[in-house]
Design a protein around this motif. Structure first.
Motif, PDB file in Angstrom:
ATOM      1  N   LEU A  68       3.363   1.094  -1.277  1.00 13.43           N
ATOM      2  CA  LEU A  68       4.079   2.322  -0.900  1.00 13.43           C
ATOM      3  C   LEU A  68       3.110   3.309  -0.262  1.00 13.43           C
ATOM      4  CD1 LEU A  68       6.904   3.772  -1.265  1.00 13.43           C
ATOM      5  CD2 LEU A  68       5.878   4.880  -3.275  1.00 13.43           C
ATOM      6  N   SER A  69       3.573   3.964   0.817  1.00 13.27           N
ATOM      7  CA  SER A  69       2.719   5.001   1.413  1.00 13.27           C
ATOM      8  C   SER A  69       3.595   6.157   1.882  1.00 13.27           C
ATOM      9  CB  SER A  69       1.909   4.437   2.587  1.00 13.27           C
ATOM     10  OG  SER A  69       2.625   4.575   3.791  1.00 13.27           O
ATOM     11  N   ALA A  70       2.956   7.290   2.113  1.00 16.67           N
ATOM     12  CA  ALA A  70       3.694   8.498   2.504  1.00 16.67           C
ATOM     13  C   ALA A  70       4.402   8.309   3.838  1.00 16.67           C
ATOM     14  CB  ALA A  70       2.741   9.688   2.574  1.00 16.67           C
ATOM     15  N   SER A  71       3.975   7.327   4.650  1.00 19.93           N
ATOM     16  CA  SER A  71       4.633   7.101   5.942  1.00 19.93           C
ATOM     17  C   SER A  71       5.956   6.351   5.772  1.00 19.93           C
ATOM     18  CB  SER A  71       3.706   6.339   6.893  1.00 19.93           C
ATOM     19  OG  SER A  71       3.414   5.089   6.318  1.00 19.93           O
ATOM     20  N   ALA A 101      18.780  -7.165  -2.236  1.00 22.81           N
ATOM     21  CA  ALA A 101      18.262  -7.526  -0.904  1.00 22.81           C
ATOM     22  C   ALA A 101      17.640  -6.298  -0.248  1.00 22.81           C
ATOM     23  CB  ALA A 101      19.384  -8.115  -0.036  1.00 22.81           C
ATOM     24  N   ALA A 102      16.822  -5.598  -1.034  1.00 22.57           N
ATOM     25  CA  ALA A 102      16.296  -4.307  -0.586  1.00 22.57           C
ATOM     26  C   ALA A 102      14.843  -4.434  -0.144  1.00 22.57           C
ATOM     27  CB  ALA A 102      16.376  -3.316  -1.744  1.00 22.57           C
ATOM     28  N   GLU A 103      14.407  -3.430   0.606  1.00 23.22           N
ATOM     29  CA  GLU A 103      12.977  -3.286   0.893  1.00 23.22           C
ATOM     30  C   GLU A 103      12.267  -3.109  -0.444  1.00 23.22           C
ATOM     31  OE1 GLU A 103      10.882  -2.707   3.619  1.00 23.22           O
ATOM     32  OE2 GLU A 103      12.317  -2.653   5.252  1.00 23.22           O
ATOM     33  N   SER A 104      11.022  -3.531  -0.504  1.00 25.45           N
ATOM     34  CA  SER A 104      10.276  -3.322  -1.753  1.00 25.45           C
ATOM     35  C   SER A 104       8.833  -2.937  -1.438  1.00 25.45           C
ATOM     36  CB  SER A 104      10.327  -4.574  -2.627  1.00 25.45           C
ATOM     37  OG  SER A 104       9.732  -5.662  -1.956  1.00 25.45           O
ATOM     38  N   ARG A 105       8.232  -2.229  -2.346  1.00 27.00           N
ATOM     39  CA  ARG A 105       6.832  -1.801  -2.210  1.00 27.00           C
ATOM     40  C   ARG A 105       6.157  -1.906  -3.577  1.00 27.00           C
ATOM     41  NH1 ARG A 105       8.292  -2.000   2.283  1.00 27.00           N
ATOM     42  NH2 ARG A 105       8.111  -0.458   3.955  1.00 27.00           N
ATOM     43  N   ASN A 106       4.846  -2.172  -3.537  1.00 27.19           N
ATOM     44  CA  ASN A 106       4.098  -2.166  -4.786  1.00 27.19           C
ATOM     45  C   ASN A 106       3.276  -0.880  -4.904  1.00 27.19           C
ATOM     46  OD1 ASN A 106       1.267  -2.463  -3.881  1.00 27.19           O
ATOM     47  ND2 ASN A 106       1.993  -4.424  -3.051  1.00 27.19           N
ATOM     48  N   LEU A 107       2.709  -0.702  -6.084  1.00 25.08           N
ATOM     49  CA  LEU A 107       1.810   0.422  -6.363  1.00 25.08           C
ATOM     50  C   LEU A 107       0.470  -0.166  -6.800  1.00 25.08           C
ATOM     51  CD1 LEU A 107       4.364   2.439  -8.553  1.00 25.08           C
ATOM     52  CD2 LEU A 107       3.661   3.034  -6.230  1.00 25.08           C
ATOM     53  N   GLY A 108       0.081  -1.223  -6.121  1.00 18.15           N
ATOM     54  CA  GLY A 108      -1.040  -2.024  -6.589  1.00 18.15           C
ATOM     55  C   GLY A 108      -0.483  -3.170  -7.409  1.00 18.15           C
ATOM     56  N   LYS A 109      -1.348  -4.097  -7.801  1.00 21.25           N
ATOM     57  CA  LYS A 109      -0.832  -5.326  -8.425  1.00 21.25           C
ATOM     58  C   LYS A 109      -0.763  -5.264  -9.944  1.00 21.25           C
ATOM     59  CE  LYS A 109      -5.318  -7.531  -8.160  1.00 21.25           C
ATOM     60  NZ  LYS A 109      -6.126  -8.635  -7.825  1.00 21.25           N
ATOM     61  N   TYR A 110      -1.258  -4.165 -10.541  1.00 26.53           N
ATOM     62  CA  TYR A 110      -1.248  -4.078 -12.004  1.00 26.53           C
ATOM     63  C   TYR A 110       0.046  -3.450 -12.487  1.00 26.53           C
ATOM     64  CZ  TYR A 110      -6.129  -5.228 -11.594  1.00 26.53           C
ATOM     65  OH  TYR A 110      -7.308  -5.870 -11.296  1.00 26.53           O
ATOM     66  N   VAL A 120       2.939   7.708 -10.208  1.00 26.24           N
ATOM     67  CA  VAL A 120       2.080   7.215  -9.123  1.00 26.24           C
ATOM     68  C   VAL A 120       2.848   7.247  -7.788  1.00 26.24           C
ATOM     69  CG1 VAL A 120       0.810   5.191  -8.269  1.00 26.24           C
ATOM     70  CG2 VAL A 120       0.669   5.823 -10.692  1.00 26.24           C
ATOM     71  N   ALA A 121       4.120   6.844  -7.816  1.00 27.64           N
ATOM     72  CA  ALA A 121       4.932   6.853  -6.586  1.00 27.64           C
ATOM     73  C   ALA A 121       5.067   8.281  -6.055  1.00 27.64           C
ATOM     74  CB  ALA A 121       6.310   6.247  -6.866  1.00 27.64           C
ATOM     75  N   LYS A 122       5.282   9.233  -6.936  1.00 27.80           N
ATOM     76  CA  LYS A 122       5.413  10.634  -6.511  1.00 27.80           C
ATOM     77  C   LYS A 122       4.102  11.112  -5.875  1.00 27.80           C
ATOM     78  CE  LYS A 122       6.969  15.158  -8.109  1.00 27.80           C
ATOM     79  NZ  LYS A 122       5.944  16.080  -8.591  1.00 27.80           N
ATOM     80  N   HIS A 123       3.007  10.710  -6.459  1.00 34.21           N
ATOM     81  CA  HIS A 123       1.691  11.065  -5.912  1.00 34.21           C
ATOM     82  C   HIS A 123       1.556  10.505  -4.490  1.00 34.21           C
ATOM     83  CE1 HIS A 123      -2.692  11.624  -5.839  1.00 34.21           C
ATOM     84  NE2 HIS A 123      -2.774  10.375  -5.416  1.00 34.21           N
ATOM     85  N   LEU A 124       1.933   9.232  -4.296  1.00 34.70           N
ATOM     86  CA  LEU A 124       1.807   8.605  -2.974  1.00 34.70           C
ATOM     87  C   LEU A 124       2.759   9.244  -1.973  1.00 34.70           C
ATOM     88  CD1 LEU A 124       1.456   4.807  -3.877  1.00 34.70           C
ATOM     89  CD2 LEU A 124      -0.347   6.445  -3.376  1.00 34.70           C
ATOM     90  N   GLY A 127       1.655  12.227  -0.224  1.00 33.56           N
ATOM     91  CA  GLY A 127       0.513  12.084   0.678  1.00 33.56           C
ATOM     92  C   GLY A 127      -0.776  11.723  -0.040  1.00 33.56           C
ATOM     93  N   GLY A 128      -0.720  11.578  -1.355  1.00 37.36           N
ATOM     94  CA  GLY A 128      -1.923  11.206  -2.106  1.00 37.36           C
ATOM     95  C   GLY A 128      -2.237   9.718  -1.942  1.00 37.36           C
ATOM     96  N   LYS A 129      -3.418   9.359  -2.376  1.00 43.96           N
ATOM     97  CA  LYS A 129      -3.849   7.951  -2.271  1.00 43.96           C
ATOM     98  C   LYS A 129      -4.078   7.385  -3.675  1.00 43.96           C
ATOM     99  CE  LYS A 129      -6.016   8.142   2.237  1.00 43.96           C
ATOM    100  NZ  LYS A 129      -5.336   9.367   2.610  1.00 43.96           N
ATOM    101  N   LEU A 130      -3.900   6.063  -3.780  1.00 45.74           N
ATOM    102  CA  LEU A 130      -4.163   5.415  -5.083  1.00 45.74           C
ATOM    103  C   LEU A 130      -5.608   5.673  -5.516  1.00 45.74           C
ATOM    104  CD1 LEU A 130      -2.496   1.869  -4.912  1.00 45.74           C
ATOM    105  CD2 LEU A 130      -1.857   3.788  -6.396  1.00 45.74           C
ATOM    106  N   SER A 131      -6.519   5.674  -4.517  1.00 47.74           N
ATOM    107  CA  SER A 131      -7.945   5.831  -4.847  1.00 47.74           C
ATOM    108  C   SER A 131      -8.275   7.209  -5.417  1.00 47.74           C
ATOM    109  CB  SER A 131      -8.804   5.555  -3.608  1.00 47.74           C
ATOM    110  OG  SER A 131      -8.409   6.446  -2.582  1.00 47.74           O
ATOM    111  N   GLU A 132      -7.356   8.169  -5.274  1.00 38.30           N
ATOM    112  CA  GLU A 132      -7.604   9.505  -5.842  1.00 38.30           C
ATOM    113  C   GLU A 132      -7.273   9.563  -7.333  1.00 38.30           C
ATOM    114  OE1 GLU A 132      -6.299  11.733  -1.715  1.00 38.30           O
ATOM    115  OE2 GLU A 132      -4.958  11.726  -3.432  1.00 38.30           O
TER     116      GLU A 132
END
Ligand code: SAM
Length: 178
Positions: A68-71, A101-110, A120-124, A127-132
């Motif tokens: 998942l990304s802010a874009s 049958a929907a689009e899907s996104r991960n938040l990393g593999k854990y 975490v999704a709200k953070h992304l 505009g935030g990044k997982l690395s933050e």
């Protein structure tokens, strides 16, 4: 952005309720919807996501190919109201991504708990990044002088403390049978 949690456990366990209350406090009542659930306390509907006319839907699924990304321009992020299992059984894919049958996104593999995944999704999406974010895989909660419980999931750490639903530790301490 609406955060939709499809309740998929056989009943509303106390642990689920504590996570769901936490979700409401993270995203606000007006941005949360719990489906497949009748609750006076939570913003909820007995309908399943598949029966609602939701547009621009994305399932948050640990097995999704993209992160998942802010874009991403979604209006409704769908989460499994599923308690964690180790190892993961792919329930999100089986019970949400595939039937919708929907689009899907991960938040990393854990695997995160549902409330942590929402955080975490709200953070992304903001505009935030997982690395933050700071994470810890598996946390240990002391429930008495001689007992502790391991939660084998990924948690967000804030100031060195895992972000947990309010009252979860007290609930674990009050539970019998560890
Ligand atoms: C505790 S997880 C349950 C995952 C479940 N054991 C499975 O095998 O799919 C609860 C929900 O949080 C979300 N979630 C947890 N970790 C995630 C990740 N790494 N990527 C995307 N979504 C995640 C998913 O919506 C998932 O249904």
């Amino acid at each position: 952005m609406r955060y939709v949690i499809e309740h998929l456990e056989p009943r509303l366990f106390k642990w689920c309720l504590l996570e769901y209350r936490h979700i409401v406090s993270i995203v606000g009542k007006e941005n949360a919807l719990f489906t497949n659930l009748a609750s006076k306390e939570l913003p909820s509907t007995k309908d399943r996501v598949k029966d609602l006319d939701l547009k621009h839907v994305c399932v948050l699924d640990p097995y999704a190919r993209k992160t998942l990304s802010a874009s991403d321009k979604f209006e409704n992020l769908i989460f499994g109201g599923i308690l964690g299992d180790a190892p993961m059984q792919g329930r999100t894919t089986r019970e949400l991504t595939m039937p919708l049958a929907a689009e899907s996104r991960n938040l990393g593999k854990y695997q995160f708990s549902t409330d942590t995944a929402v955080y975490v999704a709200k953070h992304l999406m903001g505009g935030g990044k997982l690395s933050e974010l700071s994470f810890q895989d598996t946390i240990t909660i002391e429930i008495s002088d001689s007992e502790s419980v391991e939660l084998p999931f990924r948690y967000v750490m804030i100031g060195g403390i895992p972000l947990l639903p309010p009252c979860l530790v007290e609930y674990l301490k009050s539970r019998k049978g560890f």
